[in-house]
Design a protein around this motif. Structure first.
Motif, PDB file in Angstrom:
ATOM      1  N   ASP A 132      84.735  36.508  -6.541  1.00 18.62           N
ATOM      2  CA  ASP A 132      83.965  36.978  -5.372  1.00 18.62           C
ATOM      3  C   ASP A 132      82.489  36.599  -5.514  1.00 18.62           C
ATOM      4  O   ASP A 132      81.875  36.070  -4.577  1.00 18.62           O
ATOM      5  N   ASN A 133      81.925  36.832  -6.718  1.00 18.43           N
ATOM      6  CA  ASN A 133      80.503  36.485  -6.930  1.00 18.43           C
ATOM      7  C   ASN A 133      80.283  34.991  -6.748  1.00 18.43           C
ATOM      8  O   ASN A 133      79.324  34.573  -6.087  1.00 18.43           O
ATOM      9  N   ALA A 134      81.178  34.181  -7.364  1.00 16.60           N
ATOM     10  CA  ALA A 134      80.996  32.719  -7.296  1.00 16.60           C
ATOM     11  C   ALA A 134      80.990  32.261  -5.836  1.00 16.60           C
ATOM     12  O   ALA A 134      80.136  31.457  -5.431  1.00 16.60           O
ATOM     13  N   CYS A 135      81.906  32.796  -5.017  1.00 18.89           N
ATOM     14  CA  CYS A 135      81.964  32.375  -3.612  1.00 18.89           C
ATOM     15  C   CYS A 135      80.794  32.961  -2.821  1.00 18.89           C
ATOM     16  O   CYS A 135      80.201  32.290  -1.979  1.00 18.89           O
ATOM     17  N   LYS A 136      80.464  34.240  -3.144  1.00 21.93           N
ATOM     18  CA  LYS A 136      79.410  34.929  -2.388  1.00 21.93           C
ATOM     19  C   LYS A 136      78.052  34.266  -2.589  1.00 21.93           C
ATOM     20  O   LYS A 136      77.293  34.069  -1.643  1.00 21.93           O
ATOM     21  N   TYR A 137      77.750  33.897  -3.865  1.00 27.50           N
ATOM     22  CA  TYR A 137      76.399  33.403  -4.161  1.00 27.50           C
ATOM     23  C   TYR A 137      76.287  31.882  -4.047  1.00 27.50           C
ATOM     24  O   TYR A 137      75.307  31.310  -4.501  1.00 27.50           O
ATOM     25  N   SER A 138      77.291  31.198  -3.453  1.00 24.73           N
ATOM     26  CA  SER A 138      77.136  29.748  -3.291  1.00 24.73           C
ATOM     27  C   SER A 138      77.342  29.373  -1.824  1.00 24.73           C
ATOM     28  O   SER A 138      78.224  29.938  -1.150  1.00 24.73           O
TER      29      SER A 138
ATOM     30  N   HIS B 256      83.308  28.596 -12.216  1.00 25.19           N
ATOM     31  CA  HIS B 256      82.101  27.801 -11.987  1.00 25.19           C
ATOM     32  C   HIS B 256      81.776  27.756 -10.494  1.00 25.19           C
ATOM     33  O   HIS B 256      82.680  27.729  -9.652  1.00 25.19           O
ATOM     34  N   ASP B 257      80.461  27.783 -10.189  1.00 27.15           N
ATOM     35  CA  ASP B 257      80.073  27.617  -8.773  1.00 27.15           C
ATOM     36  C   ASP B 257      78.816  26.767  -8.682  1.00 27.15           C
ATOM     37  O   ASP B 257      78.133  26.540  -9.687  1.00 27.15           O
ATOM     38  N   HIS B 258      78.535  26.274  -7.452  1.00 28.00           N
ATOM     39  CA  HIS B 258      77.297  25.525  -7.208  1.00 28.00           C
ATOM     40  C   HIS B 258      76.379  26.398  -6.371  1.00 28.00           C
ATOM     41  O   HIS B 258      75.954  26.024  -5.281  1.00 28.00           O
TER      42      HIS B 258
ATOM     43  N   TYR C 200      71.991  46.390 -11.878  1.00 27.71           N
ATOM     44  CA  TYR C 200      70.962  45.342 -11.963  1.00 27.71           C
ATOM     45  C   TYR C 200      71.327  44.217 -10.999  1.00 27.71           C
ATOM     46  O   TYR C 200      72.448  43.728 -11.002  1.00 27.71           O
ATOM     47  N   ARG C 201      70.350  43.796 -10.207  1.00 29.92           N
ATOM     48  CA  ARG C 201      70.552  42.666  -9.293  1.00 29.92           C
ATOM     49  C   ARG C 201      69.363  41.732  -9.435  1.00 29.92           C
ATOM     50  O   ARG C 201      68.212  42.175  -9.485  1.00 29.92           O
ATOM     51  N   ALA C 202      69.656  40.424  -9.522  1.00 32.02           N
ATOM     52  CA  ALA C 202      68.547  39.462  -9.654  1.00 32.02           C
ATOM     53  C   ALA C 202      67.784  39.397  -8.331  1.00 32.02           C
ATOM     54  O   ALA C 202      68.343  39.713  -7.269  1.00 32.02           O
ATOM     55  N   THR C 203      66.512  38.993  -8.430  1.00 26.21           N
ATOM     56  CA  THR C 203      65.684  38.976  -7.197  1.00 26.21           C
ATOM     57  C   THR C 203      66.246  37.985  -6.177  1.00 26.21           C
ATOM     58  O   THR C 203      66.215  38.261  -4.971  1.00 26.21           O
TER      59      THR C 203
ATOM     60  N   ASP D 170      74.983  40.828  -0.004  1.00 31.99           N
ATOM     61  CA  ASP D 170      75.553  42.167  -0.157  1.00 31.99           C
ATOM     62  C   ASP D 170      75.892  42.426  -1.620  1.00 31.99           C
ATOM     63  O   ASP D 170      76.261  41.492  -2.333  1.00 31.99           O
ATOM     64  N   GLY D 171      75.818  43.663  -2.012  1.00 37.02           N
ATOM     65  CA  GLY D 171      76.227  43.976  -3.392  1.00 37.02           C
ATOM     66  C   GLY D 171      75.412  45.125  -3.941  1.00 37.02           C
ATOM     67  O   GLY D 171      74.361  45.481  -3.393  1.00 37.02           O
ATOM     68  N   PHE D 172      75.926  45.691  -5.035  1.00 41.21           N
ATOM     69  CA  PHE D 172      75.232  46.849  -5.630  1.00 41.21           C
ATOM     70  C   PHE D 172      74.938  46.646  -7.116  1.00 41.21           C
ATOM     71  O   PHE D 172      74.419  47.526  -7.774  1.00 41.21           O
ATOM     72  N   GLY D 173      75.337  45.528  -7.666  1.00 42.93           N
ATOM     73  CA  GLY D 173      75.069  45.293  -9.097  1.00 42.93           C
ATOM     74  C   GLY D 173      75.980  46.083 -10.018  1.00 42.93           C
ATOM     75  O   GLY D 173      75.595  46.448 -11.135  1.00 42.93           O
ATOM     76  N   ILE D 174      77.194  46.361  -9.560  1.00 43.61           N
ATOM     77  CA  ILE D 174      78.106  47.172 -10.391  1.00 43.61           C
ATOM     78  C   ILE D 174      79.214  46.310 -11.008  1.00 43.61           C
ATOM     79  O   ILE D 174      79.642  46.528 -12.133  1.00 43.61           O
ATOM     80  N   GLY D 175      79.642  45.283 -10.237  1.00 45.62           N
ATOM     81  CA  GLY D 175      80.833  44.506 -10.621  1.00 45.62           C
ATOM     82  C   GLY D 175      80.795  43.943 -12.030  1.00 45.62           C
ATOM     83  O   GLY D 175      81.742  44.135 -12.810  1.00 45.62           O
ATOM     84  N   LEU D 176      79.705  43.269 -12.397  1.00 42.43           N
ATOM     85  CA  LEU D 176      79.665  42.611 -13.715  1.00 42.43           C
ATOM     86  C   LEU D 176      79.675  43.616 -14.863  1.00 42.43           C
ATOM     87  O   LEU D 176      80.242  43.340 -15.925  1.00 42.43           O
ATOM     88  N   SER D 177      79.044  44.787 -14.643  1.00 37.54           N
ATOM     89  CA  SER D 177      79.041  45.764 -15.741  1.00 37.54           C
ATOM     90  C   SER D 177      80.472  46.258 -15.988  1.00 37.54           C
ATOM     91  O   SER D 177      80.878  46.471 -17.134  1.00 37.54           O
TER      92      SER D 177
HETATM   93  P1  ADP Z   1      76.682  42.321  -7.122  1.00 36.17           P
HETATM   94  O1  ADP Z   1      77.205  40.955  -7.020  1.00 36.17           O
HETATM   95  O2  ADP Z   1      77.397  43.317  -6.308  1.00 36.17           O
HETATM   96  O3  ADP Z   1      75.196  42.392  -6.961  1.00 36.17           O
HETATM   97  P2  ADP Z   1      77.483  42.103  -9.886  1.00 36.17           P
HETATM   98  O4  ADP Z   1      77.446  43.129 -10.951  1.00 36.17           O
HETATM   99  O5  ADP Z   1      78.753  41.461  -9.611  1.00 36.17           O
HETATM  100  O6  ADP Z   1      76.894  42.835  -8.609  1.00 36.17           O
HETATM  101  O7  ADP Z   1      76.401  41.029 -10.260  1.00 36.17           O
HETATM  102  C1  ADP Z   1      75.149  41.420 -10.780  1.00 36.17           C
HETATM  103  C2  ADP Z   1      74.110  40.367 -10.461  1.00 36.17           C
HETATM  104  O8  ADP Z   1      74.392  39.171 -11.165  1.00 36.17           O
HETATM  105  C3  ADP Z   1      74.099  39.936  -9.008  1.00 36.17           C
HETATM  106  O9  ADP Z   1      73.330  40.805  -8.275  1.00 36.17           O
HETATM  107  C4  ADP Z   1      73.483  38.579  -9.132  1.00 36.17           C
HETATM  108  O10 ADP Z   1      72.091  38.661  -9.233  1.00 36.17           O
HETATM  109  C5  ADP Z   1      73.997  38.038 -10.406  1.00 36.17           C
HETATM  110  N1  ADP Z   1      75.180  37.192 -10.221  1.00 36.17           N
HETATM  111  C6  ADP Z   1      76.453  37.508 -10.519  1.00 36.17           C
HETATM  112  N2  ADP Z   1      77.268  36.462 -10.275  1.00 36.17           N
HETATM  113  C7  ADP Z   1      76.488  35.466  -9.848  1.00 36.17           C
HETATM  114  C8  ADP Z   1      76.740  34.120  -9.447  1.00 36.17           C
HETATM  115  N3  ADP Z   1      77.973  33.609  -9.457  1.00 36.17           N
HETATM  116  N4  ADP Z   1      75.692  33.370  -9.066  1.00 36.17           N
HETATM  117  C9  ADP Z   1      74.448  33.878  -9.051  1.00 36.17           C
HETATM  118  N5  ADP Z   1      74.149  35.135  -9.427  1.00 36.17           N
HETATM  119  C10 ADP Z   1      75.153  35.923  -9.810  1.00 36.17           C
END
Ligand code: ADP
Length: 455
Positions: free
Chosen positions: A361-367, A388-390, A407-410, A416-423
């Motif tokens: 989901d992240n790979a598709c969402k952020y590319s 992997h994503d571009h 935590y969410r990167a700037t 959309d997102g809350f920064g929960i998935g990766l943790s």
């Molecule tokens: P969310 O995606 O809901 O913000 P995640 O915990 O899944 O929360 O991801 C945390 C943060 O990691 C994201 O907010 C984003 O900044 C960064 N991130 C995760 N996956 C990617 C990705 N494939 N490409 C770029 N940034 C990513």
């Protein structure tokens, strides 16, 4: 009983047993030597007397008695008796004492030729003397005054030595046990000063070599993990309330705006659409929080069984694509698995699917091309899934924090997102004794790699 006293007691008991055993051994060996030596002297005495009596014609009984009593080597309470074959006393070195003798003893001497025994406190030796067809029995007895007084001295010396040795051992035992356990007392004091509020405190790790230092090092590790857990807990609560506050505040201001003046129908519609989107966000956030709480709660107790990772990857793909048909997920094998078990891991299918769903989901969402490229590879140890994503990528600074809750990167704020998935992913992979790593370059793309030990 304290450990110090127990160690001191055990040490003292061991040393005391060794000292007592040695003392008893020394005493008995010395006493045996003394007795043997004394019997030897008695034998010589008996032999000399009987020889004078039988072989030297010039010496008669009277002269022999005089010689016996006046020799310098005469022993204390010395008595020499000579009996003939019919048990008649033919010579006695003493004549002023009542003479007791035992007929059985004389017979025993005749049988054994030499008998060593006691007569009261005195040592007694019986010898058979055979000359020119005459069988004479010589009994020689005396009190080993000199030897026994030496034994008395030895007894005293050993007794006092034992007492002194034991006192020193107990003293040294208590002292050294106290010395060796001092670091434990120190650690004890330091540990009792640690509370939930000052988890930053660490124990003194001493020389970092001995067992106690290693205990301190391990305890410090535990403290570190506890501190992190407390910190995460604190962060979780503050982040969760912050995340909930933002959509609630948006809701409130939308409603206030709507109440300020009478609205036209299109304006009403706009307010309601905004309210709906904020409510959706709130629902989605609450669901994520609920999922996080449930996962963390039940993660330790989920059942594990052999799971085929490539099956999980395909399941996650199907599930994500049916919810978000605009996404593309390309799955590829980097190498052909060498055996059946190379993609088989011991784990929980539901949790592993959640990890894949999040990463895809992240790979598709952020590319911008909404595409995730998945590569499955195996070796003799692990099965690896690289996603992997571009996409927008992650800066080096952000990479250190993305696995923390909320935590969410700037550069991700517009998504959309809350920064929960990766943790959640990190915890699930950790539970499967695997690793989750990331390589990324901003504006070029990211690769998330899950490595799981296979069966
Ligand atoms: P969310 O995606 O809901 O913000 P995640 O915990 O899944 O929360 O991801 C945390 C943060 O990691 C994201 O907010 C984003 O900044 C960064 N991130 C995760 N996956 C990617 C990705 N494939 N490409 C770029 N940034 C990513």
């Amino acid at each position: 009983m304290t450990i110090r006293n127990r160690i001191a007691l055990q040490f003292s008991l061991i040393v005391a047993s060794i000292l007592i055993a040695f003392s008893v051994l020394i005493y008995f060996v010395s006493d045996t030597y003394r007795r043997e030596e004394f019997y030897e002297r008695l034998k010589n005495k008996g032999r000399t007397t009987v020889r004078f009596l039988v072989e030297v014609n010039e010496v008669d009984q009277k002269l022999l008695k005089i010689i016996d009593r006046n020799t310098l080597t005469a022993l204390f309470n010395e008595k020499v008796l000579v009996f003939d074959a019919r048990n008649r006393l033919i010579y006695s070195s003493v004549d002023d004492q009542v003479i007791h003798y035992n007929v059985h003893l004389l017979d025993e001497v005749r049988q054994q030729k030499e008998v060593e025994t006691y007569s009261g406190d005195n040592e007694l030796i019986g010898l058979l003397y055979q000359q020119n067809g005459r069988d004479l029995v010589v009994l020689a007895s005396a009190y080993d005054q000199f030897g026994r007084s030496k034994m008395e001295n030895l007894r005293l010396t050993l007794g006092w030595g034992l007492l002194g040795g034991l006192s020193i051992t107990i003293g040294l035992g208590i002292f050294f046990a106290g010395q060796s356990l001092r670091p434990i007392s120190r650690i004890n004091e330091q540990v009792s000063a640690i509370t939930a509020r000052n988890l930053r405190q660490r124990l003194d790790e001493g020389n970092r070599q001995d067992e106690i230092a290693r205990l301190a090092i391990n305890f410090n590790d535990v403290l570190q993990r506890l501190e992190q857990a407390f910190e995460q807990q604190r962060n979780f609560v503050s982040h969760a309330s912050h995340e909930l506050r933002t959509p609630l505040a948006a809701l409130k201001s939308e409603i206030q705006l709507g109440l300020r003046r009478p609205l036209t129908v299109p304006e009403h519609e706009e307010v309601l659409v905004n309210l709906l989107s904020d409510t959706d966000r709130l629902i989605s956030l609450t669901n994520s929080l609920l999922f996080l709480a449930r996962t963390l709660e039940s993660i330790q107790s989920v059942p594990f069984q052999p799971v085929r990772t490539d099956d999980v990857v395909f399941l996650a793909k199907d599930e994500l694509l049916s919810a978000k048909p605009a996404y593309r997920i390309e799955i590829d094998y980097e190498n052909i698995p060498q055996g059946e078990t190379e993609t088989l891991v011991n784990g929980n299918e539901g949790l592993l699917k959640q990890v894949m769903l999040n990463l895809f989901d992240n790979a598709c969402k952020y590319s911008p091309d909404h595409t995730a490229q998945v590569r499955i590879s195996t070796d003799s140890q692990v099965c690896r899934i690289a996603v992997h994503d571009h996409g927008i990528g992650i800066s080096a600074e952000d990479r250190q924090h993305i696995f923390e809750s909320f935590y969410r990167a700037t550069n991700a704020m517009n998504y959309d997102g809350f920064g929960i998935g990766l943790s959640i992913c990190a915890r699930i992979v950790d539970l499967h004794q695997g690793t989750l790593s990331v390589e990324s370059q901003p504006n070029i793309g990211s690769t998330f790699t899950v490595s799981l030990p296979h069966i």
